[in-house]
Design a protein around this motif. Structure first.
Motif, mmCIF file in Angstrom:
data_model
loop_
_atom_site.group_PDB
_atom_site.id
_atom_site.type_symbol
_atom_site.label_atom_id
_atom_site.label_comp_id
_atom_site.label_asym_id
_atom_site.label_seq_id
_atom_site.Cartn_x
_atom_site.Cartn_y
_atom_site.Cartn_z
ATOM 1 N N VAL A 95 0.830 -1.209 0.000
ATOM 2 C CA VAL A 95 0.000 0.000 0.000
ATOM 3 C C VAL A 95 0.863 1.257 0.000
ATOM 4 C CG1 VAL A 95 -1.668 1.327 1.378
ATOM 5 C CG2 VAL A 95 -1.918 -1.164 1.162
ATOM 6 N N THR A 96 0.488 2.202 -0.850
ATOM 7 C CA THR A 96 1.056 3.552 -0.786
ATOM 8 C C THR A 96 0.065 4.418 -0.031
ATOM 9 O OG1 THR A 96 2.099 3.243 -2.945
ATOM 10 C CG2 THR A 96 1.878 5.511 -2.147
ATOM 11 N N PRO A 127 4.034 4.040 -11.391
ATOM 12 C CA PRO A 127 3.093 5.110 -11.056
ATOM 13 C C PRO A 127 1.834 4.584 -10.366
ATOM 14 C CG PRO A 127 3.132 4.740 -13.439
ATOM 15 C CD PRO A 127 4.219 3.879 -12.861
ATOM 16 N N LEU A 128 1.203 5.505 -9.626
ATOM 17 C CA LEU A 128 0.124 5.138 -8.712
ATOM 18 C C LEU A 128 -1.086 4.542 -9.431
ATOM 19 C CD1 LEU A 128 -0.407 5.508 -5.586
ATOM 20 C CD2 LEU A 128 -1.799 7.493 -6.232
ATOM 21 N N THR A 155 -7.314 -3.010 -11.752
ATOM 22 C CA THR A 155 -6.485 -1.847 -11.395
ATOM 23 C C THR A 155 -6.800 -0.725 -12.366
ATOM 24 O OG1 THR A 155 -4.598 -2.333 -12.819
ATOM 25 C CG2 THR A 155 -4.589 -3.350 -10.645
ATOM 26 N N PHE A 156 -6.645 0.508 -11.909
ATOM 27 C CA PHE A 156 -6.776 1.645 -12.826
ATOM 28 C C PHE A 156 -5.864 2.774 -12.353
ATOM 29 C CE2 PHE A 156 -9.853 3.659 -9.932
ATOM 30 C CZ PHE A 156 -10.476 2.546 -9.354
ATOM 31 N N SER A 157 -5.337 3.516 -13.315
ATOM 32 C CA SER A 157 -4.328 4.537 -13.040
ATOM 33 C C SER A 157 -4.906 5.684 -12.229
ATOM 34 C CB SER A 157 -3.783 5.112 -14.352
ATOM 35 O OG SER A 157 -3.136 4.100 -15.067
ATOM 36 N N GLN A 158 -4.049 6.239 -11.364
ATOM 37 C CA GLN A 158 -4.389 7.437 -10.602
ATOM 38 C C GLN A 158 -3.465 8.558 -11.059
ATOM 39 O OE1 GLN A 158 -6.758 8.288 -8.771
ATOM 40 N NE2 GLN A 158 -7.772 6.356 -8.291
ATOM 41 N N PRO A 159 -3.994 9.492 -11.845
ATOM 42 C CA PRO A 159 -3.134 10.552 -12.385
ATOM 43 C C PRO A 159 -2.603 11.517 -11.330
ATOM 44 C CG PRO A 159 -5.449 10.940 -12.947
ATOM 45 C CD PRO A 159 -5.373 9.585 -12.335
#
Ligand SMILES: [Ca+2]
Ligand SMILES: [Ca+2]
Length: 396
Positions: A95-96, A127-128, A155-159
């Motif tokens: 976890v971040t 990347p997050l 999963t999906f990207s968090q910009p």
């Protein structure tokens, strides 16, 4: 005001309420204007590190599970004489966390008692990304899950680091509902919430027992299932900014969320299938982008929204109360504001907001509400790490 005047006012209020009530409403519950509330620690011996969610397993046990932002889930028996918490899951290494990142949501499979499955929503990697994953609890050691049992569904990207949503709840339809934020920054610069080609700024709905998307499926009546327009089939509703917490009213089956506002308004939404809740065209009831004359065609407005002008700047969505300890609150949506620490009860009839009553005004950093197996309501106080509840104020 003297005692006679107070008595008169109460009688007058009572008469007014009687006239206003339907004839079937004949119980002896006092009108909630006459009940004062305060908060108390529900489990004084217990502290948690940055708690952000609280739930039951829905397996008939009274156990409460508290999600700690850095990546642990704690479990305890609230019926024990002196409750003590132990670690149910520790995935801190994956976890971040920090700010709005972390382990953010938890939901147990409706058949958890036989399959041991539960689902988490967390931010991680670089990347997050947001990760929706299943873990399995060993039924022989029900207070400890295996951190090596992860199965990633999605999963999906968090910009950007903020606005990661995080809420997860199973509906009575057996499907998993997930709230996602608009991706972050401010003002939704990528216009993600209105873009149905991605999963940001949405309520998603997955069939965790299906396999047509790999480790999950698309429910047959998802609104964009089979579309030819490039819309993600996981989407159940869209146009949300950061619907941090979600809940189902177990009596009406309605899905509620508090959608955190940008600069001026916080809002409460009842989520309907395929609904567009307006962000970033609108912030609450106001136009946001464009700032005036926004096209409101087809948008679903909030059931209630409030101004940030009084210091209420970040809604924490709550629950429609269905417990028994606080009879005057039954059927009302209890929610709070993380910044101001205020907690309110919103009356809603047929989708129309009625009275919104302030219950307590300094309840700390309210990060989440949760209910126990009896539908009694708690909230997580993020700063002190305590599980709190409302109680009626004792009259001296
Ligand atoms: Ca983000
Ligand atoms: Ca909206």
């Amino acid at each position: 005001m003297n005692t006679h005047q107070q008595t008169y006012k109460k009688i007058f209020l009572g008469l007014f309420l009687l006239v206003g009530c339907s004839s079937s409403d004949q119980d002896m519950t006092p009108p909630d204007e006459e009940v004062a509330y305060q908060t108390e620690e529900a489990f004084p011996g217990l502290s948690f590190s940055a708690p952000v969610d609280l739930t039951t397993a829905g397996d008939g046990s009274p156990r409460l599970f508290v999600v700690e932002q850095a990546g642990t889930i704690k479990v305890f028996d609230p019926m024990a004489g002196t409750p003590s918490a132990s670690t149910f899951l520790d995935i801190r290494s994956k976890v971040t966390d920090g700010g709005e990142r972390g382990l953010l949501g938890l939901a147990f499979h409706p058949n958890f008692s036989s399959n041991g499955y539960f689902y988490v929503n967390y931010t991680g990697r670089s990347p997050l990304v947001s990760i929706i994953a299943r873990y399995t609890a060993n039924l022989a050691t029900p207070n400890q899950a295996d951190p090596a049992s992860e199965l990633v569904l999605l999963t999906f990207s968090q910009p950007y680091s903020n606005h990661n949503g995080g809420g997860m709840k199973f509906g009575k339809d057996g499907y998993l509902y997930i709230s996602t934020g608009d991706g972050g920054s401010g003002g939704d610069p990528q216009n993600n919430a209105q873009n149905r080609a991605n999963l940001l700024g949405k309520i998603l709905r997955l069939d965790v027992n299906g396999t047509d998307k790999g480790n999950y499926g698309i429910p047959t009546d998802n609104p964009f299932r089979g579309n030819q327009d490039g819309h993600r089939e996981e989407i159940y509703a869209y146009g949300l900014r950061n619907p941090w917490r979600i809940s189902f009213d177990p009596e009406t089956d309605q899905l509620w969320t508090g959608d955190v506002g940008q600069n001026s308004r916080e809002e409460i939404d009842i989520i309907t299938k395929g609904g567009n809740y307006g962000w970033r065209l609108k912030e609450g009831k106001d136009c946001y982008n464009p700032a005036s004359n926004c096209d409101q065609n087809g948008l679903v407005g909030p059931v209630y929204d409030y101004s940030q002008a009084d210091g209420d700047k970040s809604i924490t969505g709550g629950f429609v109360y269905r417990g028994t300890a606080l009879p005057a609150l039954v059927g009302k949506y209890i929610y709070g504001d993380y910044v101001s620490g205020r907690v309110w009860a919103l009356e809603v009839n047929n989708g129309q907001a009625g009275t919104n009553r302030l219950l307590v005004s300094n309840a700390g950093r309210i990060s989440a509400f949760g209910v126990d197996a009896q539908q009694e309501l708690y909230f997580c106080e993020y700063g002190g790490g305590k599980i709190m509840r409302l109680k009626t104020q004792q009259v001296p």
